[in-house]
Scaffold this motif. Sequence first.
Motif, PDB file in Angstrom:
ATOM      1  N   GLY A 114       2.742   5.291   1.010  1.00 19.62           N
ATOM      2  CA  GLY A 114       2.444   5.919   1.984  1.00 19.62           C
ATOM      3  C   GLY A 114       1.898   7.134   2.085  1.00 19.62           C
ATOM      4  N   SER A 139       0.863  -1.185  -0.116  1.00 21.98           N
ATOM      5  CA  SER A 139      -0.239  -0.188   0.059  1.00 21.98           C
ATOM      6  C   SER A 139       0.771   1.325   0.136  1.00 21.98           C
ATOM      7  CB  SER A 139      -0.989   0.291   1.014  1.00 21.98           C
ATOM      8  OG  SER A 139      -1.716  -0.831   1.674  1.00 21.98           O
ATOM      9  N   GLY A 166       4.843  -2.698   9.162  1.00 21.33           N
ATOM     10  CA  GLY A 166       4.788  -2.606   7.704  1.00 21.33           C
ATOM     11  C   GLY A 166       6.345  -2.325   6.579  1.00 21.33           C
ATOM     12  N   ILE A 177       3.220   2.750   7.548  1.00 19.56           N
ATOM     13  CA  ILE A 177       3.258   2.265   5.695  1.00 19.56           C
ATOM     14  C   ILE A 177       5.009   2.817   5.909  1.00 19.56           C
ATOM     15  CG2 ILE A 177       2.662   2.004   3.315  1.00 19.56           C
ATOM     16  CD1 ILE A 177       0.039   1.077   5.295  1.00 19.56           C
ATOM     17  N   GLN A 192      -0.994  -2.320  14.862  1.00 21.15           N
ATOM     18  CA  GLN A 192      -0.452  -1.004  14.148  1.00 21.15           C
ATOM     19  C   GLN A 192       0.268  -1.288  13.154  1.00 21.15           C
ATOM     20  OE1 GLN A 192       0.194   3.019  15.632  1.00 21.15           O
ATOM     21  NE2 GLN A 192       2.157   2.067  16.012  1.00 21.15           N
ATOM     22  N   LEU A 193       0.445  -1.076  11.619  1.00 18.39           N
ATOM     23  CA  LEU A 193       1.349  -1.284  10.709  1.00 18.39           C
ATOM     24  C   LEU A 193       1.585   0.735  10.174  1.00 18.39           C
ATOM     25  CD1 LEU A 193      -0.990  -3.341   7.683  1.00 18.39           C
ATOM     26  CD2 LEU A 193       0.901  -3.541   9.504  1.00 18.39           C
ATOM     27  N   LYS A 212       2.996   6.248   7.102  1.00 19.94           N
ATOM     28  CA  LYS A 212       1.631   6.434   7.083  1.00 19.94           C
ATOM     29  C   LYS A 212       0.814   5.165   8.325  1.00 19.94           C
ATOM     30  CE  LYS A 212      -2.190   5.890   4.109  1.00 19.94           C
ATOM     31  NZ  LYS A 212      -3.114   5.714   2.737  1.00 19.94           N
ATOM     32  N   ARG A 213       0.327   5.614   9.413  1.00 18.85           N
ATOM     33  CA  ARG A 213      -0.125   4.643  10.362  1.00 18.85           C
ATOM     34  C   ARG A 213      -1.492   4.106   9.864  1.00 18.85           C
ATOM     35  NH1 ARG A 213       3.753   4.192  13.463  1.00 18.85           N
ATOM     36  NH2 ARG A 213       5.092   6.537  13.440  1.00 18.85           N
ATOM     37  N   HIS A 214      -1.770   3.231  10.562  1.00 20.20           N
ATOM     38  CA  HIS A 214      -2.845   2.433   9.681  1.00 20.20           C
ATOM     39  C   HIS A 214      -3.232   1.035  10.848  1.00 20.20           C
ATOM     40  CE1 HIS A 214      -5.655   0.957   7.220  1.00 20.20           C
ATOM     41  NE2 HIS A 214      -5.215  -0.012   7.084  1.00 20.20           N
ATOM     42  N   LEU A 215      -4.160   0.837  11.390  1.00 18.75           N
ATOM     43  CA  LEU A 215      -4.446  -0.217  12.233  1.00 18.75           C
ATOM     44  C   LEU A 215      -5.375  -1.300  11.370  1.00 18.75           C
ATOM     45  CD1 LEU A 215      -5.805   2.189  15.561  1.00 18.75           C
ATOM     46  CD2 LEU A 215      -3.571   0.760  14.932  1.00 18.75           C
ATOM     47  N   ILE A 216      -5.038  -2.926  11.901  1.00 22.78           N
ATOM     48  CA  ILE A 216      -5.609  -3.700  11.606  1.00 22.78           C
ATOM     49  C   ILE A 216      -6.252  -4.587  12.235  1.00 22.78           C
ATOM     50  CG2 ILE A 216      -4.739  -3.631   8.532  1.00 22.78           C
ATOM     51  CD1 ILE A 216      -3.349  -5.974   9.322  1.00 22.78           C
TER      52      ILE A 216
END
Length: 217
Positions: A25, A23, A182, A76, A73-74, A60-64
Motif C-alpha cells: 500500500g 501489492s 483489494g 490497496i 478500482q482497487l 492506495k488507489r489502483h485501476l486495472i
Amino acid sequence: MEQAVARENALAALTRVRRNKGSPGLDGMTGEELAPYLRAHWAALREALLAGTYQPSAVKRHLIPKSGGGMRQLGIPTGLDRFVQQLLLQVLQPLCDPTFSEHSHGFRPGRRAHDAVREAQQYIQAGRRWVVDVDLEQFFDRVNHDVLLGKLQNRIEDRRVLQAGVLANGVVVERHEGTPQGGPLSPLLAKVLLDEVDKELERRGHCFVRYADDCHV
C-alpha cells in the motif's frame, strides 16, 4: 475485539497476509516486512485495537482493466491495515457466513465457482429455461456507507470492530459511497449487503445462483 487480537488468531493472520503476497500500500510495506514490524510494535497495536483508538491509513488507489471492458478500482491497504483486516475477518467470517444464503457461492469457505456452475446446471436439468442475468454495475464503487454501517451494526455489537475494520477497509475516505476492492474485508462487506437481495429472491420463490456481484435468476 479480544478474539481478534488473541495470539493464535494474530499468528494465523500474519501467515495468511504473507502467503497472499499482495501489492504494498502507500507505506510500501511487503508481507515479509510485516513480521519484524509486528515484533517491535505488536503491544502498541494490540492496545490501540482494544482501546478503540486505532487509526487506519488511506488506501492506495489502483485501476486495472476488466475482462469485459472498462476499469476496476482497487483500494490497496497498507501492510498494517491489511493485517488488521485479516485479524477481524477470521473472527467475523465464522459468525456471518452461516447466516448467508445457500445460493451465494463467492468468496466463502468451502465454496468455489464450480459449485455455482453445478447449481445452475441442476436448475437447467430440472426444466428451467428462462435466465435473467443480473449485473450490478460498479457495485463496489456505489456501496452506500450509511446503509453498510447500519447493516454491520445489526450484526456486530463491538463498536471497536466497526471502527478498526470498516475504516481500515477504505470505506470512509471523504466519500459517501464505495468500498474499494483489494482488502481482505471487501468480499465479506459485499456479502453482508447482498444478503438482503438473496433473502428477497428466496422469499419470492425464485431459483438463483450468485457469485459475488454476479447473479443468475
